[in-house]
Design a protein around this motif. Structure first.
Motif, mmCIF file in Angstrom:
data_model
loop_
_atom_site.group_PDB
_atom_site.id
_atom_site.type_symbol
_atom_site.label_atom_id
_atom_site.label_comp_id
_atom_site.label_asym_id
_atom_site.label_seq_id
_atom_site.Cartn_x
_atom_site.Cartn_y
_atom_site.Cartn_z
ATOM 1 N N PRO A 158 0.996 -1.215 -0.112
ATOM 2 C CA PRO A 158 0.003 -0.215 -0.188
ATOM 3 C C PRO A 158 0.928 1.231 0.053
ATOM 4 O O PRO A 158 0.405 2.143 -0.608
ATOM 5 C CB PRO A 158 -0.757 -0.056 1.246
ATOM 6 C CG PRO A 158 -0.816 -1.531 1.446
ATOM 7 C CD PRO A 158 0.547 -2.231 1.053
ATOM 8 N N ALA A 159 2.019 1.314 0.608
ATOM 9 C CA ALA A 159 2.828 2.303 0.829
ATOM 10 C C ALA A 159 3.333 2.691 -0.476
ATOM 11 O O ALA A 159 3.563 3.817 -1.134
ATOM 12 C CB ALA A 159 4.019 2.249 1.809
ATOM 13 N N ALA A 205 0.806 4.031 -2.798
ATOM 14 C CA ALA A 205 0.705 5.677 -2.337
ATOM 15 C C ALA A 205 1.770 6.424 -3.081
ATOM 16 O O ALA A 205 1.663 7.642 -3.631
ATOM 17 C CB ALA A 205 0.569 6.007 -1.134
ATOM 18 N N PHE A 223 -0.088 8.786 -5.684
ATOM 19 C CA PHE A 223 -0.660 10.080 -4.843
ATOM 20 C C PHE A 223 0.277 11.201 -4.992
ATOM 21 O O PHE A 223 1.606 10.988 -5.096
ATOM 22 C CB PHE A 223 -1.241 9.827 -3.452
ATOM 23 C CG PHE A 223 -1.924 8.471 -3.280
ATOM 24 C CD1 PHE A 223 -3.062 8.232 -4.454
ATOM 25 C CD2 PHE A 223 -2.018 8.088 -2.186
ATOM 26 C CE1 PHE A 223 -3.726 7.151 -4.123
ATOM 27 C CE2 PHE A 223 -2.990 6.952 -2.019
ATOM 28 C CZ PHE A 223 -3.957 6.568 -2.895
ATOM 29 N N GLU A 224 -0.258 12.482 -5.163
ATOM 30 C CA GLU A 224 0.545 13.352 -4.860
ATOM 31 C C GLU A 224 0.775 14.256 -3.712
ATOM 32 O O GLU A 224 -0.529 14.300 -3.327
ATOM 33 C CB GLU A 224 0.417 14.799 -5.910
ATOM 34 C CG GLU A 224 0.426 13.951 -7.519
ATOM 35 C CD GLU A 224 2.057 13.645 -7.642
ATOM 36 O OE1 GLU A 224 2.928 14.418 -6.884
ATOM 37 O OE2 GLU A 224 2.313 12.568 -8.503
ATOM 38 N N LYS A 244 9.250 12.718 -1.987
ATOM 39 C CA LYS A 244 10.532 12.446 -2.346
ATOM 40 C C LYS A 244 11.338 12.073 -1.183
ATOM 41 O O LYS A 244 12.125 11.192 -1.089
ATOM 42 C CB LYS A 244 11.270 13.450 -3.191
ATOM 43 C CG LYS A 244 11.984 12.874 -4.566
ATOM 44 C CD LYS A 244 12.273 14.313 -5.435
ATOM 45 C CE LYS A 244 13.327 15.225 -4.577
ATOM 46 N NZ LYS A 244 13.361 16.396 -5.284
ATOM 47 N N GLN A 266 -10.043 4.328 -3.838
ATOM 48 C CA GLN A 266 -8.564 4.039 -4.293
ATOM 49 C C GLN A 266 -8.321 2.630 -3.816
ATOM 50 O O GLN A 266 -7.467 1.920 -4.326
ATOM 51 C CB GLN A 266 -7.578 4.973 -3.620
ATOM 52 C CG GLN A 266 -7.954 6.600 -4.043
ATOM 53 C CD GLN A 266 -7.209 6.375 -5.478
ATOM 54 O OE1 GLN A 266 -6.237 5.755 -5.819
ATOM 55 N NE2 GLN A 266 -7.392 7.575 -6.165
ATOM 56 N N MET A 279 -6.731 14.826 -12.582
ATOM 57 C CA MET A 279 -6.825 13.647 -11.565
ATOM 58 C C MET A 279 -6.084 13.816 -10.257
ATOM 59 O O MET A 279 -6.415 13.659 -9.076
ATOM 60 C CB MET A 279 -6.376 12.378 -12.125
ATOM 61 C CG MET A 279 -7.405 11.739 -12.925
ATOM 62 S SD MET A 279 -9.328 11.855 -12.242
ATOM 63 C CE MET A 279 -9.095 10.518 -10.927
ATOM 64 N N LYS A 280 -4.843 14.535 -10.384
ATOM 65 C CA LYS A 280 -3.811 14.800 -9.478
ATOM 66 C C LYS A 280 -4.549 15.648 -8.378
ATOM 67 O O LYS A 280 -5.152 16.446 -8.459
ATOM 68 C CB LYS A 280 -2.502 15.186 -9.871
ATOM 69 C CG LYS A 280 -2.004 14.277 -10.922
ATOM 70 C CD LYS A 280 -0.350 14.825 -11.283
ATOM 71 C CE LYS A 280 0.473 13.977 -11.858
ATOM 72 N NZ LYS A 280 1.570 14.227 -12.521
ATOM 73 N N VAL A 306 -6.863 12.981 -4.185
ATOM 74 C CA VAL A 306 -6.858 12.073 -3.199
ATOM 75 C C VAL A 306 -6.938 12.773 -1.978
ATOM 76 O O VAL A 306 -6.157 13.530 -1.572
ATOM 77 C CB VAL A 306 -5.725 10.895 -3.382
ATOM 78 C CG1 VAL A 306 -5.776 9.967 -2.227
ATOM 79 C CG2 VAL A 306 -5.658 10.381 -4.764
ATOM 80 N N THR A 342 -6.995 9.235 2.915
ATOM 81 C CA THR A 342 -6.801 8.088 2.030
ATOM 82 C C THR A 342 -5.108 7.803 1.962
ATOM 83 O O THR A 342 -4.749 6.765 2.227
ATOM 84 C CB THR A 342 -7.417 8.057 0.748
ATOM 85 O OG1 THR A 342 -8.559 8.818 0.861
ATOM 86 C CG2 THR A 342 -7.315 6.932 -0.005
ATOM 87 N N ILE A 343 -4.540 8.748 1.750
ATOM 88 C CA ILE A 343 -3.145 8.713 1.807
ATOM 89 C C ILE A 343 -2.290 8.348 2.789
ATOM 90 O O ILE A 343 -1.550 7.335 3.011
ATOM 91 C CB ILE A 343 -2.439 10.257 1.184
ATOM 92 C CG1 ILE A 343 -3.059 10.727 -0.014
ATOM 93 C CG2 ILE A 343 -0.954 10.093 1.301
ATOM 94 C CD1 ILE A 343 -2.336 12.108 -0.358
ATOM 95 N N PHE A 370 -2.932 4.542 3.336
ATOM 96 C CA PHE A 370 -2.082 3.750 2.428
ATOM 97 C C PHE A 370 -0.812 3.760 3.121
ATOM 98 O O PHE A 370 0.099 2.640 3.198
ATOM 99 C CB PHE A 370 -1.983 4.070 1.100
ATOM 100 C CG PHE A 370 -2.928 3.641 -0.070
ATOM 101 C CD1 PHE A 370 -2.815 2.200 -0.378
ATOM 102 C CD2 PHE A 370 -4.231 4.188 0.119
ATOM 103 C CE1 PHE A 370 -3.799 1.802 -1.036
ATOM 104 C CE2 PHE A 370 -5.245 3.619 -0.486
ATOM 105 C CZ PHE A 370 -4.845 2.542 -1.176
ATOM 106 N N LEU A 371 -0.251 4.930 3.432
ATOM 107 C CA LEU A 371 1.297 5.023 4.021
ATOM 108 C C LEU A 371 1.254 4.760 5.477
ATOM 109 O O LEU A 371 2.551 4.224 5.997
ATOM 110 C CB LEU A 371 1.668 6.494 3.610
ATOM 111 C CG LEU A 371 2.093 6.654 2.229
ATOM 112 C CD1 LEU A 371 2.398 8.094 2.082
ATOM 113 C CD2 LEU A 371 3.215 5.921 2.082
ATOM 114 N N GLN A 378 12.640 11.767 -9.170
ATOM 115 C CA GLN A 378 12.791 13.213 -9.089
ATOM 116 C C GLN A 378 11.544 13.884 -9.742
ATOM 117 O O GLN A 378 11.400 14.897 -9.920
ATOM 118 C CB GLN A 378 14.208 13.936 -9.649
ATOM 119 C CG GLN A 378 15.211 13.165 -9.187
ATOM 120 C CD GLN A 378 15.820 13.782 -7.921
ATOM 121 O OE1 GLN A 378 15.509 14.779 -7.806
ATOM 122 N NE2 GLN A 378 16.747 13.236 -7.118
#
Lengths: 446, 277, 293
Positions: free
Chosen positions: B93-94, B97, B101-102, B107, B182, C1-2, C5, C9-10, C13-14, C292
């Motif tokens: 999942p990470a 993402a 995802f943005e 980074k 998602q 789309m960007k 989210v 949700t982010i 996931f993370l 990058q």
């Protein structure tokens, strides 16, 4: 004469009366262990013959006492780290297995209990314990620190000269060399050649380098690590002559000797490639076993050669002490085990199973000296040795690392013996200074 | 015409020879390990080394049943399998993402994940030992399963991020328009497509965990001792039971190799490390 | 789309990955940072005291540390190019059309070194490189070379370590680069081959761009792993003879686990970590444009 008889009778009666009053006089292990049946004690064992022997004896102890002994096996190189971490974290170990050079460390950190705590308790202590039966040098060096006894000697070693009698005879020698100089100048040239070597000195960069190689050449020549003020003594003429002797002797050793640990050295003798080695008594079994040795019938044993300062054979070995972190019951159970496994009664059995006990009495038993041909040399070596062969203070683990590094560099001729000793001495003193020996905050005990 | 086919045959022959050399180069140490494990002590230490000798299985019976190496192998298996699944479960999942995802600091977050792979185990081993000791978790499988995440999770995230990124976006954009969450996109569309990469990261996690030595030495004793830690503990300077050491080594290495061989097709597909069309 | 989210949700996931790594990885690291600022010797825990950056200044001026560092980087610059070149050679060879079965077998065999447990490789080194009963000396004896004292001689021991490292990881490089080669669209590659017979031009202008991510990954992974290199050397030479193979991780282990100076060892390890991170950042900045974006 009648009078003395009466006296004896009186004494007997008194003894009986005392016995009736105190039932402990009929001390048995079973009785003593009753309160602790079901206790489990944890101890670190090495993968060496003396431990295998003890392991074979264990079932008897466990069935007599109901105490369970849980053995955690480690190779020597990991055993110190493993135990230090356990004690620092207040872990599970109930018995400390102590190489003689660790004793200062363990005692000063308060990780182990003095044996007085138990010997003063008649319910726990076998009246036949007889501490005087241990070789005095051995119990003091392996189990004692600063005048207090903490551990009882369990796995005991002395350096011995193992040699290939057949090779020596072929070269025209009737016996082993008496002194180191004789070994080098008389035996060396005649036994070296055609892929054979007169001598091998295990010198791998670990405790072997400090104990078996560096220290072994220091003491017989009158050298030492430290002088009486705890300053480095490595630059003294005597120490230097020992280290230089080691460099010269290397011409009669196999190449790559700095990568030889015990196993390689013993194998060199066992395969008939090397004529003489100075190794721990414990290797007798390996060298006498036809499945690991080709020279069983040629094997002979003598004490280590003498130097100008006399015979100063390598001294090493392990004691077991009760850990402070154990609770009351575990401590009692641990003491019972230590006392039992090192006892006079079990010494013969331990010897027969491959261990080397430190009990003087067992070596006087009829037949023992004949059956184990290393016994005379061993007993002689334990008569006079240097307890501080390697200093036993708490700083040894740091200092041995320095000795290992620079001792090897000297052997490889990367530095001269003087340069090496100079740097080694400086670093050693830095450690001792840090520890507080020079400011007087720590007694000069080694 | 003949010249060309001659040349072609020559190049095929030289290609064949080169391949053969590589093959032997890769396999020979493995072969030597196996044969040494079948020698008894005297033969193993013989000069010159023996190529033909009487085969003995004594080393295997001794390590497996007398020294109990099978228990260590079982420990290794339990730990490696659990930590691998856990890494994938947490990492995929990470990775999704990070690929899709943005958000700010993406980074840096990616780099932080990767950094964990670079920490030398020597730094973490002792602090971890003290912490674990206080939690009374020393010598348990759980501890190794968790600490192995520090080097497995980064690998899973790295490989899988690249795999997810390689999946065309139009696919999930269509799904979004149809109202899929998602989570559903991740599970039903992207995960199946990224399967080779996930598999590869799993293979690597497994291999790294199976082979790990340092943490295993420090954090286990008896109950959770892994096979590599056991193999090293035969190395007492006192004796060189090379037959036993090599038998244990063979027992350690063979399962990983079989596993890796089965999966080797996936390996090439999944190791693109972000090179996308 | 960007950007559509939601944050929740982010995080869903993370979160699990971040939290678990933070707990498992950062807590001990903080502890290491703490000990690095103290005189923290395991056998002298009663004398722990705060000494600021003394451990760090000691490390940075300690010739032993720099020797070990230099040794480690020597190994890196010798071994890494070799692994890449050999790996690339193998990958190109396997990418060529030709003998199917042998190619499959070779590709399968590449997995063997990589999957061999590192500590086992070192143990195997002891057996195979032994001066007397080692098979390596026997093999080079067949082509008339005198027996070499591999493990007992400082230079040779270094060579033996380097050899094993190449043996173990060149095949890994080959697999990664082979994977990279398969991502080159076959139309483009074939078109290029029709235009020029030179494999070099094809490699340089057509295939290389597809190999860059793999090469960067190798650089990062192998640099980090070489700086961490421990198991194999520990079981083969233990850093000897002398200090010939005492790489930086072995030195840290010696200080921390055998001399028990955890404070100093932590300082060394943290410096090592910084070096690794800086190098990885450099690799990424110069080669790895992909992340990058």
């Amino acid at each position: 004469m009648k009078f003395t008889k009466i006296l004896k009778k009186l004494a007997l009666a008194a003894g009986l009366a005392a016995g009736l009053a105190q039932p402990v006089s009929a001390w048995t292990l079973e009785e003593a262990a009753k309160p602790y049946a079901g206790t489990t004690i944890d101890v670190v064992f090495l993968l060496r013959p003396g431990y295998e022997a003890a392991e074979k004896m264990l079932p008897e102890f466990e069935s007599k006492t109901g105490i369970k002994v849980n053995i955690i096996k480690h190779p020597y190189e990991n055993a110190l780290g493993e135990q230090v971490r356990d004690f620092v974290a207040g872990g599970d170990l109930d018995i400390a297995l102590i190489d003689l050079v660790w004793i200062g460390n363990f005692a000063e950190n308060g990780w182990i209990e003095p044996i007085d705590k138990f010997t003063s308790n008649p319910e726990l202590t076998d009246p036949n314990l007889d501490l005087d039966d241990f070789f005095p040098l051995v119990i003091n060096a392996f189990g004692g620190w600063n005048g207090t006894i903490y551990g009882l000697p369990f796995d005991n070693y002395s350096g011995l000269l193992f040699y290939n009698r057949c090779m020596l005879e072929e070269a025209g020698f009737t016996g082993p060399p008496e002194s180191w100089t004789e070994l080098m100048y008389v035996y060396g040239p005649r036994l070296t050649g055609d892929g054979k070597y007169a001598y091998a000195l295990q010198s791998k960069r670990n405790e072997t380098q400090s104990a078996d190689s560096f220290a072994r050449m220091l003491w017989p020549f009158g050298g030492s690590f430290l002088d009486e003020n705890f300053r480095s003594n490595l630059l003294s003429p005597a120490s230097q002559s020992g280290l230089k002797f080691r460099q010269d002797l290397m011409q009669f050793m196999p190449p790559g000797i700095v990568s030889y640990d015990h196993a390689e050295t013993v194998n060199g003798l066992a395969q008939g490639d090397v004529a003489m080695i100075t190794e721990w008594s414990a290797f007798y079994a390996t060298l006498k076993n036809p499945s690991t040795s080709k020279i069983v019938d040629c094997l002979a044993i003598a004490p280590e050669p003498k130097g100008p300062a006399g015979r100063k054979p390598a001294l090493g070995g392990f004691s077991m002490a009760v850990a402070s972190q154990a609770d009351e019951d575990e401590q009692a159970a641990a003491w019972l085990f230590i006392q039992w496994v090192t006892s006079k009664e079990n010494a013969k059995k331990y010897l027969e199973l491959g261990g080397v006990p430190a009990r003087q009495s067992v070596y006087n038993l009829p037949g023992v000296a004949e059956q184990y041909d290393y016994v005379p040399a061993l007993v002689e070596s334990w008569q006079d040795g240097v307890p501080e062969f390697r200093p036993r203070f708490a700083e040894w683990p740091e200092i041995t690392e320095i000795v290992q590094e620079w001792g090897t560099k000297i052997m490889l001729n990367e530095v001269t013996t003087e340069e090496g000793a100079q740097i080694l001495g400086e670093r050693m003193e830095a450690v001792l200074d840090e520890a507080g020996y020079y400011s007087g905050s720590k007694p000069l005990a080694q | 015409m003949r010249a060309v086919s001659q040349k072609k045959r020559n190049s095929t022959a030289s290609q064949g020879i080169l391949l053969l050399i590589i093959l032997v180069f890769c396999i020979f140490p493995f072969y030597w390990m196996v044969t040494t494990s079948l020698k008894d002590q005297i033969v193993a230490l013989q000069t010159p080394p023996a190529w033909v000798f009487e085969v003995t299985f004594g080393n295997y019976t001794e390590v497996l049943f007398k020294d109990g190496v099978w228990e260590n192998l079982l420990n290794s298996l339990i730990i490696a399998v659990c930590t691998t699944f856990l890494s994938i479960f947490l990492g995929c999942p990470a990775a999704f993402a990070l690929a899709r995802f943005e958000f700010r600091g993406k980074k840096d977050l990616w780099f932080w994940f990767i950094t964990n792979r670079m920490v030398s185990p020597i730094v973490l081993a002792l602090p971890f030992f003290l912490i674990v000791r206080n939690l009374k978790l020393l010598d348990t499988h759980l501890v190794l399963i968790l600490i192995y995440l520090t080097f497995n999770l980064p690998i899973v995230i790295w490989i899988c991020t690249d795999q997810f990124r390689a999946i065309p976006r139009d696919l999930d954009e269509a799904a979004v328009i149809e109202g899929a969450s998602q989570w559903r996109i991740f599970r039903s569309i992207c995960l199946p497509l990224a399967a080779p990469g996930v598999a590869v990261s799993g293979i690597f996690s497994f291999i790294f965990s199976w082979n790990e030595l340092m943490y295993a030495l420090v954090l286990t004793r008896n109950n959770a001792k892994t096979a590599p830690a056991m193999a090293v503990s035969f190395m007492e300077g006192y004796n060189l039971p090379y037959g036993k050491i090599m038998a244990t080594s063979t027992l350690i290495v063979i399962p990983v190799i079989i596993f890796a061989l089965i999966a080797s097709k996936q390996l090439v597909r999944g190791l693109t490390m972000g090179a996308v069309k | 789309m960007k950007g559509k989210v939601r944050r929740r949700t982010i995080f869903a996931f993370l979160g699990p990955a971040i939290v678990s790594l933070a707990v498992i990885g950062i807590a001990p690291l903080l502890f290491a940072a703490y000990t690095s600022l103290h005189n923290y010797n395991l056998t002298k825990l009663r004398k722990v005291k705060f000494i600021g950056l003394d451990n760090f200044t000691f490390v940075l001026t300690d010739p032993v540390f720099w020797d070990a560092m230099q040794r480690t980087f020597s190994l890196l610059v010798i071994v890494l190019p070799l692994q890449l070149l050999i790996g690339l050679g193998i990958a190109l060879l396997l990418h060529q059309p030709g003998i199917g079965l042998l190619k499959t077998l070779t590709r399968l065999s590449l997995v063997v070194p990589m999957a061999t447990t590192y500590s086992v490789v070192g143990l195997l080194g002891q057996v195979m490189f032994n001066i007397k009963y080692g098979v390596v000396n026997q093999l080079i004896g067949f082509i008339g070379i005198e027996p070499v004292n591999w493990i007992g001689d400082p230079e040779n021991a270094f060579i033996a370590v380097a050899f094993w490292d190449v043996w173990q990881w060149a095949p890994f490089c080959a697999l990664v680069l082979l994977a990279g080669l398969t991502t080159v669209p076959s139309e483009i590659e074939e078109a290029a081959r029709l235009e020029t017979p030179s494999w070099w031009i094809v490699l340089r202008h057509v295939q290389l761009p597809y190999l860059i991510p793999g090469i960067t990954a190798i650089l990062i992974l192998r640099t980090a792993d070489t700086l961490k290199l421990f198991d194999m050397v520990f079981t083969m030479t233990r850093g000897g003879p002398g200090s010939a193979t005492e790489f930086v991780s072995l030195m840290i282990q010696r200080i921390g686990f055998r001399a028990f100076d955890q404070g100093l060892a932590s300082a060394q390890a943290l410096i090592l970590l910084v070096v690794t991170i800086v190098l990885s950042q450099l690799y990424i900045r110069y080669f790895y444009k992909e992340v990058q974006q």
